[in-house]
Enzyme design. Structure first.
Site, PDB file in Angstrom:
ATOM      1  N   ARG A 120       0.806  -1.243   0.000  1.00 57.89           N
ATOM      2  CA  ARG A 120       0.000   0.000   0.000  1.00 57.89           C
ATOM      3  C   ARG A 120       0.826   1.274   0.000  1.00 57.89           C
ATOM      4  O   ARG A 120       0.373   2.320   0.469  1.00 57.89           O
ATOM      5  CB  ARG A 120      -0.995   0.028   1.160  1.00 57.89           C
ATOM      6  CG  ARG A 120      -2.072  -1.027   1.039  1.00 57.89           C
ATOM      7  CD  ARG A 120      -3.302  -0.747   1.856  1.00 57.89           C
ATOM      8  NE  ARG A 120      -4.168  -1.906   1.827  1.00 57.89           N
ATOM      9  CZ  ARG A 120      -4.133  -2.890   2.707  1.00 57.89           C
ATOM     10  NH1 ARG A 120      -3.305  -2.810   3.727  1.00 57.89           N
ATOM     11  NH2 ARG A 120      -4.939  -3.920   2.585  1.00 57.89           N
ATOM     12  N   LYS A 142       2.719  11.237 -11.935  1.00 54.48           N
ATOM     13  CA  LYS A 142       1.818  10.382 -12.719  1.00 54.48           C
ATOM     14  C   LYS A 142       2.527   9.057 -12.946  1.00 54.48           C
ATOM     15  O   LYS A 142       3.594   9.015 -13.565  1.00 54.48           O
ATOM     16  CB  LYS A 142       1.502  11.018 -14.076  1.00 54.48           C
ATOM     17  CG  LYS A 142       0.360  12.011 -14.065  1.00 54.48           C
ATOM     18  CD  LYS A 142      -0.067  12.340 -15.501  1.00 54.48           C
ATOM     19  CE  LYS A 142      -1.221  13.325 -15.503  1.00 54.48           C
ATOM     20  NZ  LYS A 142      -1.618  13.714 -16.878  1.00 54.48           N
ATOM     21  N   GLU A 184       8.714  17.166 -26.264  1.00 54.44           N
ATOM     22  CA  GLU A 184       8.054  17.653 -25.047  1.00 54.44           C
ATOM     23  C   GLU A 184       8.600  19.023 -24.631  1.00 54.44           C
ATOM     24  O   GLU A 184       7.898  19.820 -24.016  1.00 54.44           O
ATOM     25  CB  GLU A 184       8.198  16.640 -23.903  1.00 54.44           C
ATOM     26  CG  GLU A 184       7.572  15.261 -24.172  1.00 54.44           C
ATOM     27  CD  GLU A 184       6.061  15.173 -23.852  1.00 54.44           C
ATOM     28  OE1 GLU A 184       5.401  16.210 -23.684  1.00 54.44           O
ATOM     29  OE2 GLU A 184       5.553  14.022 -23.806  1.00 54.44           O
ATOM     30  N   LYS A 226       7.093  22.796 -15.193  1.00 56.55           N
ATOM     31  CA  LYS A 226       6.276  21.654 -14.754  1.00 56.55           C
ATOM     32  C   LYS A 226       6.035  21.694 -13.252  1.00 56.55           C
ATOM     33  O   LYS A 226       4.912  21.454 -12.786  1.00 56.55           O
ATOM     34  CB  LYS A 226       6.917  20.325 -15.160  1.00 56.55           C
ATOM     35  CG  LYS A 226       6.067  19.121 -14.744  1.00 56.55           C
ATOM     36  CD  LYS A 226       5.937  18.063 -15.773  1.00 56.55           C
ATOM     37  CE  LYS A 226       4.977  16.981 -15.325  1.00 56.55           C
ATOM     38  NZ  LYS A 226       4.991  15.816 -16.194  1.00 56.55           N
ATOM     39  N   GLU A 236      -4.681  16.990 -11.778  1.00 60.42           N
ATOM     40  CA  GLU A 236      -5.340  17.336 -13.044  1.00 60.42           C
ATOM     41  C   GLU A 236      -6.833  17.614 -12.850  1.00 60.42           C
ATOM     42  O   GLU A 236      -7.675  17.068 -13.550  1.00 60.42           O
ATOM     43  CB  GLU A 236      -5.130  16.198 -14.060  1.00 60.42           C
ATOM     44  CG  GLU A 236      -5.215  16.668 -15.497  1.00 60.42           C
ATOM     45  CD  GLU A 236      -4.672  15.638 -16.476  1.00 60.42           C
ATOM     46  OE1 GLU A 236      -3.470  15.333 -16.427  1.00 60.42           O
ATOM     47  OE2 GLU A 236      -5.450  15.127 -17.281  1.00 60.42           O
ATOM     48  N   ARG A 241      -3.039  21.425 -15.224  1.00 58.62           N
ATOM     49  CA  ARG A 241      -2.178  20.301 -15.600  1.00 58.62           C
ATOM     50  C   ARG A 241      -2.608  19.667 -16.915  1.00 58.62           C
ATOM     51  O   ARG A 241      -1.801  19.116 -17.651  1.00 58.62           O
ATOM     52  CB  ARG A 241      -2.175  19.262 -14.470  1.00 58.62           C
ATOM     53  CG  ARG A 241      -1.230  18.119 -14.750  1.00 58.62           C
ATOM     54  CD  ARG A 241      -0.911  17.256 -13.541  1.00 58.62           C
ATOM     55  NE  ARG A 241       0.154  16.342 -13.916  1.00 58.62           N
ATOM     56  CZ  ARG A 241       0.825  15.572 -13.084  1.00 58.62           C
ATOM     57  NH1 ARG A 241       0.541  15.598 -11.803  1.00 58.62           N
ATOM     58  NH2 ARG A 241       1.778  14.784 -13.516  1.00 58.62           N
ATOM     59  N   ASN A 245      -1.154  17.799 -21.663  1.00 58.64           N
ATOM     60  CA  ASN A 245      -1.540  16.695 -22.545  1.00 58.64           C
ATOM     61  C   ASN A 245      -1.657  17.109 -24.010  1.00 58.64           C
ATOM     62  O   ASN A 245      -2.109  16.309 -24.842  1.00 58.64           O
ATOM     63  CB  ASN A 245      -2.871  16.104 -22.077  1.00 58.64           C
ATOM     64  CG  ASN A 245      -2.760  15.459 -20.719  1.00 58.64           C
ATOM     65  OD1 ASN A 245      -1.941  14.587 -20.513  1.00 58.64           O
ATOM     66  ND2 ASN A 245      -3.564  15.919 -19.773  1.00 58.64           N
ATOM     67  N   HIS A 248      -1.352  14.633 -26.956  1.00 57.86           N
ATOM     68  CA  HIS A 248      -1.258  13.266 -26.447  1.00 57.86           C
ATOM     69  C   HIS A 248      -2.450  12.391 -26.839  1.00 57.86           C
ATOM     70  O   HIS A 248      -2.311  11.186 -26.950  1.00 57.86           O
ATOM     71  CB  HIS A 248      -1.088  13.285 -24.918  1.00 57.86           C
ATOM     72  CG  HIS A 248       0.315  13.636 -24.497  1.00 57.86           C
ATOM     73  ND1 HIS A 248       0.915  14.829 -24.828  1.00 57.86           N
ATOM     74  CD2 HIS A 248       1.244  12.945 -23.783  1.00 57.86           C
ATOM     75  CE1 HIS A 248       2.152  14.867 -24.328  1.00 57.86           C
ATOM     76  NE2 HIS A 248       2.371  13.731 -23.683  1.00 57.86           N
ATOM     77  N   HIS A 252      -1.247   9.144 -28.393  1.00 58.30           N
ATOM     78  CA  HIS A 252      -1.521   7.830 -27.789  1.00 58.30           C
ATOM     79  C   HIS A 252      -2.228   6.909 -28.787  1.00 58.30           C
ATOM     80  O   HIS A 252      -2.028   5.694 -28.769  1.00 58.30           O
ATOM     81  CB  HIS A 252      -2.367   7.982 -26.525  1.00 58.30           C
ATOM     82  CG  HIS A 252      -1.599   8.547 -25.363  1.00 58.30           C
ATOM     83  ND1 HIS A 252      -2.212   8.940 -24.195  1.00 58.30           N
ATOM     84  CD2 HIS A 252      -0.283   8.771 -25.183  1.00 58.30           C
ATOM     85  CE1 HIS A 252      -1.291   9.392 -23.355  1.00 58.30           C
ATOM     86  NE2 HIS A 252      -0.115   9.310 -23.936  1.00 58.30           N
ATOM     87  N   HIS A 265       7.495   7.780 -27.759  1.00 58.33           N
ATOM     88  CA  HIS A 265       6.437   8.647 -27.249  1.00 58.33           C
ATOM     89  C   HIS A 265       6.552  10.071 -27.814  1.00 58.33           C
ATOM     90  O   HIS A 265       5.566  10.650 -28.289  1.00 58.33           O
ATOM     91  CB  HIS A 265       6.487   8.667 -25.716  1.00 58.33           C
ATOM     92  CG  HIS A 265       5.469   9.579 -25.100  1.00 58.33           C
ATOM     93  ND1 HIS A 265       4.106   9.410 -25.273  1.00 58.33           N
ATOM     94  CD2 HIS A 265       5.606  10.690 -24.324  1.00 58.33           C
ATOM     95  CE1 HIS A 265       3.456  10.358 -24.633  1.00 58.33           C
ATOM     96  NE2 HIS A 265       4.339  11.162 -24.034  1.00 58.33           N
TER      97      HIS A 265
END
Lengths: 362, 362
Positions: A120, A142, A184, A226, A236, A241, A245, A248, A252, A265
């Site tokens: 956990r 993330k 990026e 960032k 987000e 935030r 993206n 993306h 993706h 990527h």
């Protein structure tokens, strides 16, 4: 050494940036003698840096185990995370252990996810070795795994306790991976910072040749941008935030459709940002000149500005509808309104999206 | 209807307790028309309750999908969680979806884990249908998966948005499962509440026969005790929540060694608590009379007070050393110091632990 702080209250953590950091004991604070660590890396990176990190930690009295994973986006899966869990349990790693992600974005995402779920939640340190992970994925917490039906569909928000960026690692980075990271960097300029975009345009040749002064400034500036966004919108939720993206949703789709790892990527994000710019142009948000400047900068960085030859416009849509930003089967996209400014736009007409993609096919 | 609140700031949520709750629209607040839900259940529970929940949600205009998983602790794995992810992605469930855990502790743990990781976190509602999940596992946000090397070794802290306890579900619960839940009820008395322990002793026959008034009080009281602890120590960091693990270090060893699902969780906890009491007695913490009262109450509830015949004392140790409370290969255990009071004791002598287990073998 440059030092920034990601300000998140009790979860705040430092980003340290310099050349030749990995043999400095201070950098691994707060690790203490008698504590456990597990270095998670892949075989390419392992033979370059694991030895120096291990010997430094052992000198500190820290126990070090390591696990070497296969290399590539196609291994960012639940099965591979389970390999990490098994290694930790076999060596009886306690809840006070610290995982050390040594590698690029894939290793960072896998290790962060494992850290968030092992017993956990245990601590983890990011040591990003690719340009892309240094300026983006290692910061902000993330974590992510891929599913055959969509990239990064499984994950958690889970912050590292420290990010250690050793600029020396860029010297051994394959050039295709280096260029992928530049995508990026350019993204930050487009969504947040007109002056930075102009600076990149002016210095792109120095960046491509990894000029030490230029690349150091570049990495620090991206990390600053960032860190500020994360401090304001960790999960987000308030609209800041989400701008990160840009490109993306399209990108993706390319990565998932081609099979993870086929396009890098940053390459997919580059083509994806051009598609987002075309969409913005078609709805009258962005002017043609700005789109052209964006396209030209990606071209100079040896990055693709068209989608892969195999994919038709409709191939994108099935993936885009499963995007994390999609609600009620509507196309919700981050779009640039000028260079240096972007917004989140909901319910964009499907025909417009198709038309934009069509303009970006080979 | 009885209503309690688990107070966790912006993550606070209600626990609603009554008979025949599942066809009431109000109970599913804050779900709204047009939103997505996925009921996660197993086949035994599905045919009893899924229909009424589905029809109520559909009347509210909520979209309902469902997924029926195999039944049993042996299915609380990463592979089964992946089945949930696949079902959600196939039906394009957005980040605003809500998972509904309909079942016992296994379903609750699996669904909570899936909710914490799907698209980096979606809402989930607990509808616990077993006594054990109603009074313990559905409250507090511990999600968990098993690994062949240890029970609940993979998991997250992730709170539900609501817990709905319909007492009618106890009428169809197999008696072995019902008795298993009583183990955790008795646990609350031992660690926190002497008067409640006495009340259980006095009312054990009414509890065993599931007398409505008695069982309602019993469930509400356990939920109150747990809600208070969670509000003070959500992530088991300040020494309060850890007490709820009484008997679990021994119990998990039994469950892992025998193979998940062979002994029920409450059965393993019952024998485990007796082992903890014996350990406490051997180090002079607990007096013999209290141990006897504990043993006798478990016996009256048809619960085991000895370990399984196949296991020797040393079989326990390998599992116990991987326990989440273990640090540096030392035995750290929750132990009762009297009925109604327990503490977390570190570095307990291995020989004492072995001796205590030996006193509890068949």
């Amino acid at each position: 050494m440059e030092k920034l702080i990601v300000k998140l209250g009790s979860k705040s953590y430092p980003i340290s940036i310099a050349s030749g950091l990995l043999n400095s004991k201070n950098i691994y604070s707060p690790l203490k003698s008698g504590e456990y660590t597990m270095i998670v890396t892949n075989k390419d990176i392992h033979h370059l840096y694991a030895k120096i990190i291990k010997s430094t930690l052992i000198q500190m009295g820290v126990k070090v185990d390591e696990i070497i994973l296969p290399n590539g986006e196609q291994y960012k899966t639940l099965d591979v995370v389970n390999i990490i869990f098994t290694a930790l349990l076999r060596k009886n790693h306690p809840r006070s252990t610290t995982l050390i992600a040594l590698g690029g974005g894939v290793i960072g995402d896998l290790t962060g996810f494992a850290a968030s779920c092992y017993k956990r939640g245990v601590r983890f340190i990011q040591i990003p070795t690719s340009l892309l992970s240094q300026i983006d994925s290692s910061i902000g917490g993330k974590t992510a795994l891929n599913h055959p039906l969509g990239k990064n569909m499984i994950g958690t928000f889970y912050q590292p306790i420290s990010v250690i960026i050793d600029l020396n690692s860029l010297k051994t980075l394959p050039s295709r991976q280096f260029f992928s990271g530049i995508a990026e960097i350019i993204k930050y300029g487009i969504i947040l910072d007109y002056n930075f975009f102009c600076w990149i345009e002016k210095n792109i040749n120095y960046i491509l040749h990894c000029d030490e002064k230029i690349i150091t400034y570049c990495i620090r500036h991206c990390c600053e941008l960032k860190a500020k966004i994360i401090a304001k919108d960790e999960k987000e939720t308030n609209g800041e935030r989400i701008l990160l993206n840009l490109g993306h949703t399209f990108g993706h789709a390319i990565e998932t459709e081609l099979g993870y790892g086929f396009w890098l990527h940053g390459e997919a994000v580059s083509a994806g940002i051009v598609m987002a710019a075309k969409t913005a142009e078609l709805i009258g948000l962005l002017n043609f000149n700005d789109t052209e400047r964006i396209v030209n900068l990606f071209k100079k960085a040896h990055l693709p500005t068209k989608g892969p030859a195999k994919m038709h416009a409709k191939d994108y849509l099935a993936h885009m509808i499963r995007d994390k930003k999609t609600e009620k089967n509507k196309f919700n996209l981050v779009l640039p309104s000028s260079i240096g400014k972007a917004g989140f736009y909901t319910d964009i007409n499907k025909k417009i999206v198709l038309q934009a993609i069509n303009q970006c096919l080979l």
